[in-house]
Each structure stands twice: as C-alpha cells, then as structure tokens.
Motif scaffolding. Structure first.
Motif, PDB file in Angstrom:
ATOM      1  N   ASP A 261      26.530  54.364  50.262  1.00  0.00           N
ATOM      2  CA  ASP A 261      27.673  53.455  50.165  1.00  0.00           C
ATOM      3  C   ASP A 261      27.423  52.441  49.042  1.00  0.00           C
ATOM      4  O   ASP A 261      26.424  51.724  49.071  1.00  0.00           O
ATOM      5  CB  ASP A 261      27.813  52.732  51.518  1.00  0.00           C
ATOM      6  N   PRO A 262      28.327  52.370  48.061  1.00  0.00           N
ATOM      7  CA  PRO A 262      28.082  51.445  46.939  1.00  0.00           C
ATOM      8  C   PRO A 262      28.016  49.976  47.354  1.00  0.00           C
ATOM      9  O   PRO A 262      27.453  49.153  46.627  1.00  0.00           O
ATOM     10  CB  PRO A 262      29.256  51.702  45.992  1.00  0.00           C
ATOM     11  N   ALA A 263      28.571  49.633  48.515  1.00  0.00           N
ATOM     12  CA  ALA A 263      28.497  48.229  48.963  1.00  0.00           C
ATOM     13  C   ALA A 263      27.048  47.766  49.070  1.00  0.00           C
ATOM     14  O   ALA A 263      26.748  46.580  48.920  1.00  0.00           O
ATOM     15  CB  ALA A 263      29.198  48.078  50.322  1.00  0.00           C
ATOM     16  N   ARG A 264      26.165  48.700  49.289  1.00  0.00           N
ATOM     17  CA  ARG A 264      24.741  48.379  49.375  1.00  0.00           C
ATOM     18  C   ARG A 264      24.239  47.664  48.125  1.00  0.00           C
ATOM     19  O   ARG A 264      23.242  46.963  48.166  1.00  0.00           O
ATOM     20  CB  ARG A 264      23.984  49.690  49.593  1.00  0.00           C
TER      21      ARG A 264
ATOM     22  N   SER B  16      34.154  49.767  41.675  1.00  0.00           N
ATOM     23  CA  SER B  16      35.448  50.441  41.566  1.00  0.00           C
ATOM     24  C   SER B  16      35.908  50.982  42.918  1.00  0.00           C
ATOM     25  O   SER B  16      35.135  51.594  43.652  1.00  0.00           O
ATOM     26  CB  SER B  16      35.348  51.589  40.563  1.00  0.00           C
ATOM     27  N   ARG B  17      37.188  50.804  43.197  1.00  0.00           N
ATOM     28  CA  ARG B  17      37.749  51.335  44.443  1.00  0.00           C
ATOM     29  C   ARG B  17      37.711  52.853  44.459  1.00  0.00           C
ATOM     30  O   ARG B  17      37.778  53.481  45.506  1.00  0.00           O
ATOM     31  CB  ARG B  17      39.203  50.874  44.600  1.00  0.00           C
ATOM     32  N   ALA B  18      37.604  53.432  43.251  1.00  0.00           N
ATOM     33  CA  ALA B  18      37.624  54.901  43.166  1.00  0.00           C
ATOM     34  C   ALA B  18      36.239  55.510  43.376  1.00  0.00           C
ATOM     35  O   ALA B  18      36.116  56.721  43.512  1.00  0.00           O
ATOM     36  CB  ALA B  18      38.165  55.329  41.808  1.00  0.00           C
ATOM     37  N   PHE B  19      35.230  54.672  43.395  1.00  0.00           N
ATOM     38  CA  PHE B  19      33.874  55.221  43.540  1.00  0.00           C
ATOM     39  C   PHE B  19      33.474  55.244  45.007  1.00  0.00           C
ATOM     40  O   PHE B  19      33.421  54.208  45.669  1.00  0.00           O
ATOM     41  CB  PHE B  19      32.856  54.411  42.724  1.00  0.00           C
TER      42      PHE B  19
END
Ligand code: FES
Ligand SMILES: [Fe+2]
Length: 461
Positions: A43-46, A431-434
C-alpha cells in the motif's frame, strides 16, 4: 553460456540465479533457499501516511536493534558519539579499555530535559548539562546537582543516573536498542550474518568518508531503491559496460535481512558488444593495477584476470581475509541489515548507507553514507568505492562528517543520480491512480523487507 541465452532466458523464481553454480552447500556463495513472500502489493500510504510513521516509531524504531555507529570512532576511554533516531538521541561512550567497554545513554538531562550533548563526537570524563550544569560521569552515574541544597530531598534523593540504552557490538558496529527488554538479543537478531561476513574482518576497518544529507522522501522509498539493481539499466546505464545488472544472486535471510551478489568487471548482458574490452573494463583493469592496453583477452576474461591479479596482491598487503573466495576480489556483495542499513562489500572495505526517518516529516529522511576500509598507507581504494583522491586511508585521521544539501554533488556519481530519482518516486506515490507496488523477483529483497516490517507493525515481533 549465460550471455548467449539472454534473449531466451526464463527465470525460475524458486531456483533463482546463482553467481557460482559450482559453490557447495557450505560455500560463501551458496544459494539460500527461496522464501515465498507471496505477491501482495504494498500500500503506497506506507510511504507518506503520518499514522504509519507513528506506528513505525512505536513498533519498529523503539524496539529493533539499530546500527548507531562505529566502535573505531571512539577508540579511547571518554570518547563518545551521538546517535539520533527519530525524536530520540543517544550518547554512545567508551567507558574503559576493554573492547566491550562501550555504553549507551539517552541524551537528556534529568533536571529539565535539556539535551546533554549537541555535537556528533566528543571526549571527556563527564557530561555536563549546558542549562544549569548538572553533571554525570561517563558510566552514567550522577556527579553533581548544582546547588543541591535548594532542592527538597524527595526530588533528588535517587541521584538520578543517566537512563541507559541497551547496546551491543558486532563487526566494529555499535548497535543500540531503545527497548529495555528486546524480544531478540543482538546475536539472535543478526542470525547468520556474522558468520557470513566474518572473512571481511569488519572490526579492523575504519571510516575514511562520512557524508550526511537529507532527502525529501520517505526512508523506505530510498531504501527500496538500494535493495535492487533492476533500475540500473535505466538510471545508471553508464556502468553496464562493467557491471552485470541482471544475472545476480538474490538471497533472503532471517529477520528480513538479505543479500545480493553482483559481478563487477563483467559486461552486462544488456550490452550488445560482449567481446571488446570496453573503456569501462579498461578502467577496471587499470584500477586493479593492470595494464589495460597490454591485456590480450576478451571482455569475458577480464573478471577472472583481475581476480588472479588482485588476490595475491591483497594477500601480500594483509587485506585478504581467510575464507574469502576469489570472486569477491571483483564482485560486490550487497547486504541488508534490517531495518535500515545497506552494505556494499569488497575485500578492501564497504560502502555503508543508513536511512533514518525524519521525526517531523514522513516524507523526509536522513541519509548517511560512509566508506569504511581496511587501513592502508599507500594503495588507493577501488574507484567504485567513491573515495576522493588524496583521502587519508591510513586510519590515523578520522574524516570530519560532511553535511551536504539534497541535490548538491558529493555522494558520488551513482548516488547523485539516485538523489534526483527518489524524491520524484515519492511524488508519484501520492497519485490516486497508483494502487501499490508490483515487485518482480529482481525486487524480492524489497518484499522480504516489507514482510518483516509488517510483522513489526502488527506487533508480532
Ligand atoms: S536542564 Fe540540565 S541542568 Fe537544568
Ligand atoms: Fe540507484
């Protein structure tokens, strides 16, 4: 053989590539069994969420063994260095003449919380607070409360000693752990690393280059980039004439650690001309003390020729450790010490990189780059170690720590390229797309690292 087959190659993720197919089960180049870490996407939020950064602080940084510095930086009783991690600061001090006489304390005064030391390095018999001059001995015991008579006794009758931090040593590194009762001792934590790396004799090595900088990226965005070579053909393509960025041995080890064995003095299979001794190989020959113009072989023979030349030379200088194998004379053995240190190791020494979180900004990290070598009087370190000409590598002088701004040159050519790349990756992660990372098997060390981080964040470690 391997080069002809590059176009038709098929990677078997369980078998992997082997840097030396003849290496036996006990040999240093042995292939470790594959660890199946699945195919989950990270998860990119990490990489930017302050909540994750907080959890990392509570569950990782304050619980895991961390490389604080080098024992050789505090050779004498009373020598100390400061190690900052997140919002904490630790003093590591030599308290006696035995190798084990190193202790660590929180860098904070018990009176009103001032930091006791501000410098990176220092020496003395005491730590004296600059605010009201309370003073402690280097063993942590209290030496003085200024105007003690003006304190009511119940406030100070414990003669507060400096708060200790657990510390231990291996390979000339001083490790600290902010957890007063770590789940694993240092030996258990390091697993097979000390045995694997013993032939390099890290404990005899000294710091010859020390640079500190700050990059606008999460610490893991940068670390990830140093756990793989998949990006080399794209970002650092000028090294392909003398570096095999594809056929590498990726080994996953205990506790999230890993290694990557990489051939130097070899042409990348991505380069069309596999025969000519190109300028990069000539540079490697010259760097090893050989005459590149007198070299009669092909490109494919350079690596072995350099090994045959270098091993006896290093032996004669006492820089070839027992138990090293010939390929190590040319190759780069890259190790990862969980959670935040990478080492690029050669017989002469290693490049040390450490990634520390910015406590105020999940999208910033402190980046330490050091070169640590066996002391030598005359010989220059190999060019790929990135040590400037004229550097004293004798071990007699310890270089000053150089602080550079992000984007300023000074890390070395390849790392300067990474300094441009990593912050841009950090931007893309928003990015919301990632929807999260898709790791190839060339990036299996990243997955192995993130799985171990998951265990810490889940409170399982
Ligand atoms: S804060 Fe340290 S002596 Fe007062
Ligand atoms: Fe890179």
């Amino acid at each position: 053989m391997k080069l002809e087959n590059f176009a038709q190659r098929r990677y078997d993720h369980e078998a992997g590539w082997r840097i030396n197919p003849d290496a036996g089960d006990d040999a240093p180049e042995r292939k470790f069994p594959y660890v199946d870490n699945g195919t989950d996407r990270i998860d990119p939020a990490r990489y930017h969420d302050p909540g994750v950064a907080r959890r990392e602080w509570e569950r990782l940084w304050t619980r895991v063994w961390l490389v604080a510095g080098r024992a050789s930086d505090i050779p004498n009783r009373g020598d100390w260095f400061k190690f900052d991690i997140g919002k904490e600061s630790v003093i590591v001090v030599r308290t006696g003449t035995e190798p084990g006489d190193i202790r660590a304390f929180y860098n904070v005064c018990h009176h009103r919380g001032n930091r006791l030391v501000m410098a990176d390095f220092g020496h003395g018999e005491h730590f004296t607070c600059a605010f009201h001059s309370w003073q402690w001995n280097i063993d942590g015991s209290l030496n003085r409360i200024t105007d003690r008579d003006t304190f009511r006794d119940e406030l100070i009758r414990d003669d507060p000693p400096l708060a200790p931090v657990r510390c231990g040593q291996w390979g000339g590194f001083v490790f600290v752990n902010l957890d007063p009762a770590p789940a694993q001792g240092l030996t258990e934590f390091l697993g097979s690393l000390p045995a694997q790396l013993a032939p390099f004799r890290f404990e005899d090595m000294v710091v010859v280059k020390d640079v500190q900088t700050w990059w606008p990226a999460n610490w893991k965005t940068a670390l990830d980039a140093f756990l793989e070579s998949y990006h080399v053909h794209s970002i650092h393509s000028e090294i392909l004439p003398f570096y095999d960025d594809y056929y590498q041995q990726w080994d996953l080890l205990e506790n999230g650690m890993s290694r990557m064995l990489m051939e130097f003095a070899t042409v990348s299979p991505r380069v069309a001309d596999q025969e000519t001794v190109n300028d990069g190989l000539k540079m490697m020959l010259a760097d090893a003390g050989m005459d590149p113009d007198g070299f009669a072989g092909t490109a494919g023979e350079v690596r072995k020729a350099i090994q045959r030349h270098k091993v006896p030379a290093l032996k004669a200088e006492g820089r070839w450790g027992d138990g090293l194998v010939e390929n190590q004379a040319t190759d780069d053995w890259a190790y990862f010490i969980f959670p935040n240190v990478t080492l690029n190791i050669h017989p002469e020494g290693f490049l040390f990189q450490r990634f520390r979180p910015d406590p105020k900004d999940p999208e910033g990290f402190v980046y330490d780059v050091q070169v640590i070598l066996h002391p030598v009087e005359k010989a220059a370190p190999p060019v790929y170690m990135g040590v400037e000409d004229g550097t004293d590598c004798s071990g007699r002088t310890r270089p000053e720590r150089r602080h550079i701004r992000h984007g300023e040159p000074g890390l070395g050519f390849v790392l300067d390229q990474d300094s441009m790349l990593v912050p841009v990756v950090q931007q893309g992660l928003h990015s919301r797309a990632f929807r999260g990372m898709r790791f190839s098997e060339q990036e299996q060390r990243l997955r192995h690292f993130h799985k171990e981080l998951d265990r810490y964040l889940a409170g399982e470690k």
